[in-house]
Scaffold this motif. Structure first.
Motif, PDB file in Angstrom:
ATOM      1  N   MET A   1       0.828  -1.194   0.000  1.00 47.56           N
ATOM      2  CA  MET A   1       0.000   0.000   0.000  1.00 47.56           C
ATOM      3  C   MET A   1       0.874   1.261   0.000  1.00 47.56           C
ATOM      4  SD  MET A   1      -3.079   0.815   2.533  1.00 47.56           S
ATOM      5  CE  MET A   1      -3.813   2.390   2.563  1.00 47.56           C
ATOM      6  N   PHE A   2       1.704   1.442   1.019  1.00 49.29           N
ATOM      7  CA  PHE A   2       2.616   2.581   1.068  1.00 49.29           C
ATOM      8  C   PHE A   2       4.005   2.091   0.688  1.00 49.29           C
ATOM      9  CE2 PHE A   2      -0.610   3.659   4.354  1.00 49.29           C
ATOM     10  CZ  PHE A   2      -1.179   4.735   3.701  1.00 49.29           C
ATOM     11  N   LYS A   3       4.583   2.720  -0.303  1.00 45.23           N
ATOM     12  CA  LYS A   3       5.910   2.295  -0.778  1.00 45.23           C
ATOM     13  C   LYS A   3       7.021   3.239  -0.357  1.00 45.23           C
ATOM     14  CE  LYS A   3       4.475  -1.376  -2.693  1.00 45.23           C
ATOM     15  NZ  LYS A   3       4.713  -2.586  -1.918  1.00 45.23           N
ATOM     16  N   ARG A   4       6.663   4.469   0.024  1.00 46.21           N
ATOM     17  CA  ARG A   4       7.661   5.471   0.407  1.00 46.21           C
ATOM     18  C   ARG A   4       7.133   6.225   1.621  1.00 46.21           C
ATOM     19  NH1 ARG A   4      11.448   6.153  -3.622  1.00 46.21           N
ATOM     20  NH2 ARG A   4      11.880   8.307  -3.105  1.00 46.21           N
ATOM     21  N   ILE A   5       7.682   5.905   2.783  1.00 49.08           N
ATOM     22  CA  ILE A   5       7.205   6.477   4.039  1.00 49.08           C
ATOM     23  C   ILE A   5       8.233   7.480   4.550  1.00 49.08           C
ATOM     24  CG2 ILE A   5       6.577   5.982   6.435  1.00 49.08           C
ATOM     25  CD1 ILE A   5       5.638   3.189   5.426  1.00 49.08           C
ATOM     26  N   MET A   6       7.750   8.702   4.808  1.00 48.76           N
ATOM     27  CA  MET A   6       8.604   9.754   5.348  1.00 48.76           C
ATOM     28  C   MET A   6       8.116  10.092   6.745  1.00 48.76           C
ATOM     29  SD  MET A   6       9.495  13.528   3.803  1.00 48.76           S
ATOM     30  CE  MET A   6      10.723  12.884   2.669  1.00 48.76           C
ATOM     31  N   VAL A   7       9.064  10.260   7.669  1.00 46.80           N
ATOM     32  CA  VAL A   7       8.722  10.612   9.046  1.00 46.80           C
ATOM     33  C   VAL A   7       9.549  11.812   9.473  1.00 46.80           C
ATOM     34  CG1 VAL A   7      10.335   8.886   9.980  1.00 46.80           C
ATOM     35  CG2 VAL A   7       8.487   9.761  11.427  1.00 46.80           C
ATOM     36  N   ALA A   8       8.886  12.753  10.130  1.00 47.40           N
ATOM     37  CA  ALA A   8       9.561  13.944  10.657  1.00 47.40           C
ATOM     38  C   ALA A   8       9.868  13.704  12.132  1.00 47.40           C
ATOM     39  CB  ALA A   8       8.669  15.170  10.491  1.00 47.40           C
ATOM     40  N   VAL A   9      11.127  13.984  12.516  1.00 46.78           N
ATOM     41  CA  VAL A   9      11.542  13.735  13.898  1.00 46.78           C
ATOM     42  C   VAL A   9      12.115  14.989  14.547  1.00 46.78           C
ATOM     43  CG1 VAL A   9      11.971  11.268  13.551  1.00 46.78           C
ATOM     44  CG2 VAL A   9      13.837  12.896  13.218  1.00 46.78           C
ATOM     45  N   ASP A  10      11.984  15.029  15.862  1.00 46.97           N
ATOM     46  CA  ASP A  10      12.651  16.036  16.689  1.00 46.97           C
ATOM     47  C   ASP A  10      13.007  15.323  17.994  1.00 46.97           C
ATOM     48  OD1 ASP A  10      10.267  15.984  18.218  1.00 46.97           O
ATOM     49  OD2 ASP A  10       9.481  17.780  17.263  1.00 46.97           O
ATOM     50  N   THR A  11      13.111  16.035  19.086  1.00 43.27           N
ATOM     51  CA  THR A  11      13.513  15.388  20.341  1.00 43.27           C
ATOM     52  C   THR A  11      12.335  15.058  21.255  1.00 43.27           C
ATOM     53  OG1 THR A  11      13.862  17.559  21.359  1.00 43.27           O
ATOM     54  CG2 THR A  11      15.781  16.506  20.347  1.00 43.27           C
ATOM     55  N   SER A  12      11.114  15.211  20.776  1.00 45.29           N
ATOM     56  CA  SER A  12       9.941  14.964  21.618  1.00 45.29           C
ATOM     57  C   SER A  12       9.595  13.481  21.714  1.00 45.29           C
ATOM     58  CB  SER A  12       8.735  15.727  21.067  1.00 45.29           C
ATOM     59  OG  SER A  12       8.335  15.173  19.830  1.00 45.29           O
ATOM     60  N   LYS A  13       8.861  13.130  22.768  1.00 45.55           N
ATOM     61  CA  LYS A  13       8.403  11.749  22.939  1.00 45.55           C
ATOM     62  C   LYS A  13       7.444  11.352  21.820  1.00 45.55           C
ATOM     63  CE  LYS A  13       8.955  11.369  27.915  1.00 45.55           C
ATOM     64  NZ  LYS A  13       8.295  11.131  29.204  1.00 45.55           N
ATOM     65  N   SER A  14       6.600  12.295  21.401  1.00 42.67           N
ATOM     66  CA  SER A  14       5.648  11.961  20.340  1.00 42.67           C
ATOM     67  C   SER A  14       6.371  11.713  19.015  1.00 42.67           C
ATOM     68  CB  SER A  14       4.568  13.036  20.204  1.00 42.67           C
ATOM     69  OG  SER A  14       5.133  14.301  19.982  1.00 42.67           O
ATOM     70  N   ALA A  15       7.441  12.442  18.751  1.00 45.05           N
ATOM     71  CA  ALA A  15       8.230  12.192  17.532  1.00 45.05           C
ATOM     72  C   ALA A  15       8.916  10.838  17.624  1.00 45.05           C
ATOM     73  CB  ALA A  15       9.246  13.303  17.317  1.00 45.05           C
ATOM     74  N   ASN A  16       9.325  10.460  18.805  1.00 41.96           N
ATOM     75  CA  ASN A  16       9.921   9.151  19.031  1.00 41.96           C
ATOM     76  C   ASN A  16       8.897   8.051  18.703  1.00 41.96           C
ATOM     77  OD1 ASN A  16      12.152   7.545  19.911  1.00 41.96           O
ATOM     78  ND2 ASN A  16      11.121   7.256  21.868  1.00 41.96           N
ATOM     79  N   SER A  17       7.653   8.258  19.119  1.00 43.13           N
ATOM     80  CA  SER A  17       6.577   7.309  18.804  1.00 43.13           C
ATOM     81  C   SER A  17       6.299   7.275  17.308  1.00 43.13           C
ATOM     82  CB  SER A  17       5.298   7.684  19.555  1.00 43.13           C
ATOM     83  OG  SER A  17       5.488   7.569  20.947  1.00 43.13           O
ATOM     84  N   ALA A  18       6.331   8.451  16.678  1.00 45.63           N
ATOM     85  CA  ALA A  18       6.105   8.519  15.233  1.00 45.63           C
ATOM     86  C   ALA A  18       7.194   7.756  14.480  1.00 45.63           C
ATOM     87  CB  ALA A  18       6.056   9.981  14.768  1.00 45.63           C
ATOM     88  N   LEU A  19       8.431   7.906  14.919  1.00 42.41           N
ATOM     89  CA  LEU A  19       9.535   7.182  14.287  1.00 42.41           C
ATOM     90  C   LEU A  19       9.336   5.675  14.433  1.00 42.41           C
ATOM     91  CD1 LEU A  19      12.307   7.035  12.904  1.00 42.41           C
ATOM     92  CD2 LEU A  19      13.340   7.287  15.173  1.00 42.41           C
ATOM     93  N   ALA A  20       8.971   5.223  15.624  1.00 40.39           N
ATOM     94  CA  ALA A  20       8.746   3.787  15.846  1.00 40.39           C
ATOM     95  C   ALA A  20       7.660   3.256  14.920  1.00 40.39           C
ATOM     96  CB  ALA A  20       8.377   3.533  17.309  1.00 40.39           C
ATOM     97  N   LYS A  21       6.577   4.023  14.791  1.00 40.86           N
ATOM     98  CA  LYS A  21       5.472   3.589  13.921  1.00 40.86           C
ATOM     99  C   LYS A  21       5.903   3.578  12.450  1.00 40.86           C
ATOM    100  CE  LYS A  21       1.364   2.204  13.136  1.00 40.86           C
ATOM    101  NZ  LYS A  21       0.973   0.857  13.555  1.00 40.86           N
ATOM    102  N   ALA A  22       6.646   4.596  12.027  1.00 40.01           N
ATOM    103  CA  ALA A  22       7.100   4.660  10.641  1.00 40.01           C
ATOM    104  C   ALA A  22       8.029   3.497  10.311  1.00 40.01           C
ATOM    105  CB  ALA A  22       7.795   5.993  10.376  1.00 40.01           C
ATOM    106  N   ILE A  23       8.933   3.179  11.229  1.00 36.00           N
ATOM    107  CA  ILE A  23       9.845   2.047  11.012  1.00 36.00           C
ATOM    108  C   ILE A  23       9.054   0.754  10.893  1.00 36.00           C
ATOM    109  CG2 ILE A  23      11.645   0.629  12.093  1.00 36.00           C
ATOM    110  CD1 ILE A  23      12.729   3.279  13.370  1.00 36.00           C
ATOM    111  N   LYS A  24       8.105   0.560  11.800  1.00 41.23           N
ATOM    112  CA  LYS A  24       7.286  -0.661  11.777  1.00 41.23           C
ATOM    113  C   LYS A  24       6.491  -0.779  10.477  1.00 41.23           C
ATOM    114  CE  LYS A  24       3.889  -3.257  14.354  1.00 41.23           C
ATOM    115  NZ  LYS A  24       2.960  -3.324  15.452  1.00 41.23           N
TER     116      LYS A  24
END
Length: 155
Positions: free
Chosen positions: A1-24
């Motif tokens: 379904m998604f072939k190219r996933i981009m995630v925006a990160v910073d030092t926040s806990k929510s960005a950390n969660s976003a990174l984990a979800k994007a990697i998964k």
């Protein structure tokens, strides 16, 4: 379904969660992953007498690269390769941060953009704006929004 996933990160806990979800998601869908960080110089713009703005800008840019390096290392530990983009906004407003993320996502041809919300409310939201909200309002790329303390549902 998604072939190219981009995630925006910073030092926040929510960005950390976003990174984990994007990697998964990238791993599950065998998608390419791109991790981006926007350098935000706005806290430095207060300036003041005797402050070396150039040194602070360099330090801020170096920190952005460290954030990306750590995110890539995390992806690698999960078995994912990741591209990175360090976006230098050089004094633009918060809405321009969103525009720069959208522009980068379009240029990279992202099929999904994963971003976190800091969930500011009241005066903080008015003063700081919402990059995530600006992204959602101004892109036709699907956006997965991760809120603080919450994780996106999986399958």
């Amino acid at each position: 379904m998604f072939k190219r996933i981009m995630v925006a990160v910073d030092t926040s806990k929510s960005a950390n969660s976003a990174l984990a979800k994007a990697i998964k998601l990238a791993k599950e869908q065998k998608a390419k992953l791109c991790i981006i960080h926007v350098i935000d110089y706005s806290p430095l713009m207060m300036g003041g007498e005797g402050i070396n703005i150039e040194a602070l800008q360099k330090s801020t840019k170096d920190l952005g690269q460290i954030i990306l390096n750590r995110a890539v290392a995390r992806a690698k530990r999960k078995g994912m390769k990741a591209e990175t983009r360090l976006i230098d906004k050089s004094g633009e407003s918060m809405s321009h941060i969103a525009a720069m993320i959208i522009k980068t996502a379009k240029k990279w041809r992202a099929s999904l953009l994963v971003v976190s919300s800091h969930a500011y409310k009241g005066v903080s939201r008015i003063m700081l704006g919402s990059v995530a909200e600006e992204i959602i309002r101004n892109t036709n790329i699907p956006v997965l929004l991760i809120q603080p303390g919450k994780s996106a549902p999986t399958k």
